[in-house]
Motif scaffolding. Structure first.
Motif, short mmCIF file in Angstrom:
data_model
loop_
_atom_site.label_atom_id
_atom_site.label_comp_id
_atom_site.label_asym_id
_atom_site.label_seq_id
_atom_site.Cartn_x
_atom_site.Cartn_y
_atom_site.Cartn_z
N MET A 1 0.83 -1.07 -0.03
CA MET A 1 -0.09 -0.10 -0.09
C MET A 1 0.98 1.22 -0.14
SD MET A 1 -3.09 -0.62 2.47
CE MET A 1 -2.13 -1.18 3.88
N SER A 2 1.96 1.19 0.73
CA SER A 2 2.88 2.42 0.77
C SER A 2 3.41 2.68 -0.50
CB SER A 2 3.82 2.27 1.86
OG SER A 2 4.71 1.15 1.78
N VAL B 1 -3.68 8.62 -8.24
CA VAL B 1 -3.75 8.91 -6.89
C VAL B 1 -5.07 8.01 -6.47
CG1 VAL B 1 -3.98 10.17 -4.81
CG2 VAL B 1 -2.46 10.88 -6.37
N SER B 2 -6.16 8.15 -7.03
CA SER B 2 -7.28 7.59 -6.70
C SER B 2 -7.20 6.03 -6.93
CB SER B 2 -8.55 8.36 -7.51
OG SER B 2 -9.69 7.66 -7.30
N GLN B 3 -7.00 5.76 -8.10
CA GLN B 3 -6.75 4.37 -8.43
C GLN B 3 -5.74 3.43 -7.48
OE1 GLN B 3 -5.42 3.94 -12.45
NE2 GLN B 3 -7.19 4.73 -13.24
N ALA B 4 -4.60 4.23 -6.83
CA ALA B 4 -3.80 3.67 -5.89
C ALA B 4 -4.31 3.47 -4.66
CB ALA B 4 -2.56 4.64 -5.87
N LYS B 5 -5.03 4.42 -4.32
CA LYS B 5 -5.72 4.31 -2.84
C LYS B 5 -7.14 3.52 -2.83
CE LYS B 5 -4.69 9.09 -1.09
NZ LYS B 5 -5.72 10.42 -0.64
N THR B 6 -7.68 3.43 -4.01
CA THR B 6 -8.59 2.36 -4.19
C THR B 6 -8.24 0.81 -4.13
OG1 THR B 6 -10.01 3.59 -5.70
CG2 THR B 6 -10.49 1.49 -5.74
N GLN B 7 -6.85 0.84 -4.89
CA GLN B 7 -6.19 -0.62 -4.69
C GLN B 7 -5.64 -0.82 -3.17
OE1 GLN B 7 -3.15 -0.85 -7.57
NE2 GLN B 7 -2.87 -3.07 -7.16
N ALA B 8 -5.18 0.24 -2.58
CA ALA B 8 -4.90 0.03 -1.27
C ALA B 8 -6.05 -0.24 -0.30
CB ALA B 8 -3.90 1.32 -0.73
N ALA B 9 -7.28 0.34 -0.62
CA ALA B 9 -8.48 -0.04 0.23
C ALA B 9 -8.80 -1.39 -0.01
CB ALA B 9 -9.53 0.91 -0.22
N GLY B 10 -8.61 -1.95 -1.24
CA GLY B 10 -8.92 -3.48 -1.71
C GLY B 10 -8.10 -4.32 -0.99
N ILE B 11 -6.65 -3.84 -0.86
CA ILE B 11 -6.05 -4.84 -0.02
C ILE B 11 -6.40 -4.99 1.42
CG2 ILE B 11 -3.75 -5.09 0.59
CD1 ILE B 11 -2.78 -3.72 -2.22
N VAL B 12 -6.54 -3.60 1.92
CA VAL B 12 -6.84 -3.69 3.34
C VAL B 12 -8.30 -4.23 3.66
CG1 VAL B 12 -7.49 -2.14 5.28
CG2 VAL B 12 -5.72 -1.51 3.74
N GLU B 13 -9.17 -4.28 2.49
CA GLU B 13 -10.53 -5.04 2.87
C GLU B 13 -10.12 -6.54 2.80
OE1 GLU B 13 -14.88 -5.10 0.73
OE2 GLU B 13 -13.22 -4.10 -0.17
N ALA B 14 -9.52 -6.99 1.99
CA ALA B 14 -9.11 -8.51 1.74
C ALA B 14 -8.54 -8.77 2.77
CB ALA B 14 -8.11 -8.74 0.53
N ASP B 15 -7.50 -7.96 3.55
CA ASP B 15 -6.96 -8.40 4.68
C ASP B 15 -7.71 -8.59 6.01
OD1 ASP B 15 -4.15 -8.93 6.19
OD2 ASP B 15 -5.07 -7.23 7.30
N LEU B 16 -8.68 -7.74 6.08
CA LEU B 16 -9.65 -7.75 7.19
C LEU B 16 -10.47 -8.81 6.91
CD1 LEU B 16 -10.32 -4.11 7.53
CD2 LEU B 16 -9.03 -5.19 8.91
N ALA C 1 2.09 7.16 -6.59
CA ALA C 1 0.95 7.99 -7.15
C ALA C 1 1.04 9.30 -6.49
CB ALA C 1 -0.36 7.33 -6.77
N ASP C 2 2.37 9.92 -6.29
CA ASP C 2 2.59 11.36 -5.89
C ASP C 2 2.00 12.08 -6.93
OD1 ASP C 2 3.16 13.40 -4.54
OD2 ASP C 2 5.25 13.15 -4.52
#
Length: 311
Positions: A14-15, A74-89, A21-22
């Motif tokens: 995620m980082s 940035v939006s796509q990166a954050k969406t992908q990061a949110a998907g990773i967090v959701e899958a992890d949870l 995506a800066d």
């Protein structure tokens, strides 16, 4: 251990996605090309379709394309990061459910299922679990409770010390506030008195102003008179030698001379009654002339001495 490694790996992914995506970096590298325009159009269409709206018309410029491409990245990166967090949870939830089932099965095998336990035991265990959650400890061992209670006691002591300190500061501030209120009341009272005295002071100031104008007029008048008197004294050749004290002293000397010459005049008048004798009359006249000349000389010496003493 495996779960922790997977979590750390997800965090690193995620980082990396967010860092790559800066907007400043993407905006600096992006240009006005068809690939970026297609990506921006696709992203805008997906975003506005999600809220049920159409994409508004606007002008595609290099600056707007670069900015929108940066936002899309940035939006796509954050969406992908949110998907990773959701899958992890979700994976954690599945693991926690399987672990709970396994623990429940073990407890049932040893005869410690929740249904077989007495009601008061279940309530005690629930209270124990609530206390553990409240103390933020991971297990229900006695040592963990003691450590948590010690930590709470230390925090309580710190809070009490801070409370005592704050109470002292509040007391000082309250004292300052009371003093400030007293001073404010005194200032208001003083201001009210001053406002009441304004009328009298204004009347007094008008009176002083009138007197000042009169004094200025008198000053100009006296200066003019002084100038006139000075001109008169200069015209009659007045000097500082002719002063009131010198005149008074000369008048006193004159009185003394009058006293000295008065017997001589009386003697001369007595000679007028004598029979005329030319020789004796000539001698008497000559003697009186000498006496008169001596008196005039003495008067001149007295005047000269008086003038010299004044200088």
């Amino acid at each position: 251990m495996i779960r922790r490694l997977q979590t750390e790996e997800n965090k690193e992914r995620m980082s990396d996605l967010i860092s790559t995506a800066d907007p400043s970096v993407v905006e600096g590298k992006s240009g006005f090309d068809t690939a970026h325009i297609a990506q921006v159009k696709t992203w805008l269409a997906s975003q506005f379709e999600a809220v049920g709206k159409d994409v508004p018309d606007f002008e595609y410029t290099p600056r707007s394309i670069a900015h929108l491409h940066a936002l899309a990245t940035v939006s796509q990166a954050k969406t992908q990061a949110a998907g990773i967090v959701e899958a992890d949870l979700r994976q954690k939830a599945v693991e926690y459910r399987s672990q709970a089932s396994r623990v429940r099965e073990i407890l049932e095998n040893v005869g410690l299922a929740q249904e077989s336990l007495p009601q008061n035991g279940v309530a005690s265990v629930q209270v124990l679990a609530n206390v553990a959650n409240l103390l933020n400890i991971r297990d229900t061992e006695l040592s963990s409770y003691l450590v948590a209670m010690g930590d709470i006691s230390l925090r309580k002591t710190g809070v009490e010390e801070k409370r005592t300190k704050v109470q002292k500061e509040c007391k000082v501030l309250l004292d300052y506030t009371r003093k400030a209120i007293a001073r404010l009341t005194y200032l208001k009272r003083t201001l009210s008195q001053l406002e009441d005295d304004v009328t009298n002071c204004e009347a007094q100031m008008v009176h002083w102003k009138t007197n000042l104008a009169i004094m200025l007029s008198k000053e100009r008048q006296y200066l003019q008179q002084y100038s006139n008197y000075k001109a008169i004294l200069n015209r009659v050749s007045y000097t500082s030698d002719i002063s009131h004290g010198v005149l008074v002293e000369m008048a006193e000397h004159r009185k003394e001379l009058d006293k000295k010459t008065k017997p001589i005049l009386e003697t001369l008048r007595s000679y007028q009654d004598l029979p005329p004798d030319k020789a004796l009359a000539a001698l008497a006249i000559e003697d009186k002339r000498r006496q008169y000349a001596a008196a005039e000389k003495y008067l001149e010496e007295v005047l000269h001495s008086a003038l010299a003493t004044t200088e």
